[in-house]
Design an enzyme around this catalytic site. Sequence first.
Site, PDB file in Angstrom:
ATOM      1  N   ARG A  87       0.768  -1.144  -0.067  1.00 38.29           N
ATOM      2  CA  ARG A  87       0.247  -0.117   0.174  1.00 38.29           C
ATOM      3  C   ARG A  87       0.710   1.440  -0.038  1.00 38.29           C
ATOM      4  O   ARG A  87       0.707   2.236  -1.025  1.00 38.29           O
ATOM      5  CB  ARG A  87      -0.756   0.098   1.315  1.00 38.29           C
ATOM      6  N   THR A  88       1.668   1.505   0.941  1.00 33.62           N
ATOM      7  CA  THR A  88       2.474   2.477   1.139  1.00 33.62           C
ATOM      8  C   THR A  88       3.543   2.514  -0.207  1.00 33.62           C
ATOM      9  O   THR A  88       3.424   3.750  -0.589  1.00 33.62           O
ATOM     10  CB  THR A  88       3.297   2.520   2.535  1.00 33.62           C
ATOM     11  N   LYS A 100      22.055  -9.681   2.073  1.00 33.06           N
ATOM     12  CA  LYS A 100      23.466 -10.385   2.194  1.00 33.06           C
ATOM     13  C   LYS A 100      24.116  -9.655   3.286  1.00 33.06           C
ATOM     14  O   LYS A 100      25.565  -9.602   3.150  1.00 33.06           O
ATOM     15  CB  LYS A 100      24.207  -9.987   0.705  1.00 33.06           C
ATOM     16  N   ARG A 119      11.207   2.349   3.883  1.00 35.05           N
ATOM     17  CA  ARG A 119      10.660   1.614   4.970  1.00 35.05           C
ATOM     18  C   ARG A 119      11.454   0.489   5.587  1.00 35.05           C
ATOM     19  O   ARG A 119      12.187  -0.053   4.773  1.00 35.05           O
ATOM     20  CB  ARG A 119       9.105   1.100   4.686  1.00 35.05           C
ATOM     21  N   HIS A 166       5.672   7.249  11.252  1.00 40.19           N
ATOM     22  CA  HIS A 166       5.104   7.164   9.848  1.00 40.19           C
ATOM     23  C   HIS A 166       4.684   8.494   9.589  1.00 40.19           C
ATOM     24  O   HIS A 166       3.456   8.653   9.328  1.00 40.19           O
ATOM     25  CB  HIS A 166       3.997   5.994   9.820  1.00 40.19           C
TER      26      HIS A 166
END
Lengths: 139, 304
Positions: free
Chosen positions: B51-52, B80, B101, B129
């Site tokens: 969504r974001t 990694k 994010r 957020h």
Amino acid sequence: MKIDPIKNGIVIDHIEAGKGMEVYNILNLSELDCMIALIKNVPSKKTGKKDIIKIDASVALDLDVLGYIAPEATVNFIENGALVKKSKVALPETVKNVIKCKNPRCITSVEQGIDQVFKLVDKENRVYRCIYCESKAKD
Amino acid sequence: MRNLLSITDFSVEEVNEVLETAADIIVHPEAYSEKCKNKILATLFFEPSTRTRLSFESAMLSLGGKTLGFSDANSSSSSKGESVADTIRVVSCYSDIIAMRHPKEGAPLVASFVSDVPIINAGDGGHNHPTQTLTDLLTIKTEMGRLDNLTVGFCGDLKFGRTVHSLIQALSRMKGIKIVLISPDELKIPDYVKSDVMDKNGMDYVETRSLEEAMPSLDVLYMTRVQQERFFNEDDYLRLRDSYILTLDKLSTAKKEMCVLHPLPRVNEIAVDVDSDPRACYFKQVRNGRYVRMALIMKLLGIK
Ligand SMILES: [Zn+2]
């Protein structure tokens, strides 16, 4: 008990009784090769008891770190047997790499090579918070 | 160079500036369709959130820009063992602005220390957020016409809801805001939000267990999800769950001019029949999320 006065060096006075060893460790004094005296439970007019550290050399001390651990301490700088400067340490605005963030969700728990930085957010209550996750520093 | 890591990185004036641009984009989207021509947004999602990520990509594409990035840590070099700092050093050579994010709190701050381009925090664990908060503010402003003198109710999980804490923080800088905190005892707002945000800013707030009781006073109702895993036992959850579900029946005592927000995804905390009520604004909120991100990208890139 008598410790000889120092000629050139630093005296950290008025450390809260019992905290001297912590101050000694956090300032990495064990790495110095000059004479150092840690005197515990010295009678004090103000607080009853205090700790004192005498360093027989003019070394650079991290006063911010000292301020975080022992904000009540004073630092006396001695040259040629005379007191040349007396500083009262204060709570530092930030402390770097002294406290470790204990929040397992904090980026500092996984990211390599970053400084652990805490910021003073509440002077009155001596509250420091991690600059990354804003968790409180715990004593 | 500016970043948006937390909503408080912007002054009230700057927040208003972004909201005003977003409001103008809603009316004249065509005037913005080439604002970011030749600019690249990197969306770095070390933790998936479709969504974001889509909201950011849609925002950049709507500005005539391009996007690149990864949508989960497995497709990135962090699997990694590469550090956040190194990933950002590399990606900031390929892009003009980065939205990231990350599951760890404070990762965007680490990114901002090494980045040559602006960083937008698209969510760092349970911490911040800010683009959700901008979205919430834009929705309240467009629906109610103002961001001051409002009674704002927060309902459900106020303990773990970072969107709630962050919106309260943003509202604490506005005048005449009353907060009504509606939750079961188990999910009350944490003390530090009370002391460090609401008390510190002299905010007017009350706590209650009853959504019905609070309803008539509200200008804005911010719903959140009450998750079963927050409770020690299923009985408590089942007993409390229904009290914090919004239904048309509960909405019947609400003001005519009010709006219901929800950060989505919704599970069952808002009954589906509420969707057609004109006060239900949670889908408009999604659309606003795109406009507010467009305005934010322009601001951070210094494009007027
Ligand atoms: Zn931390």
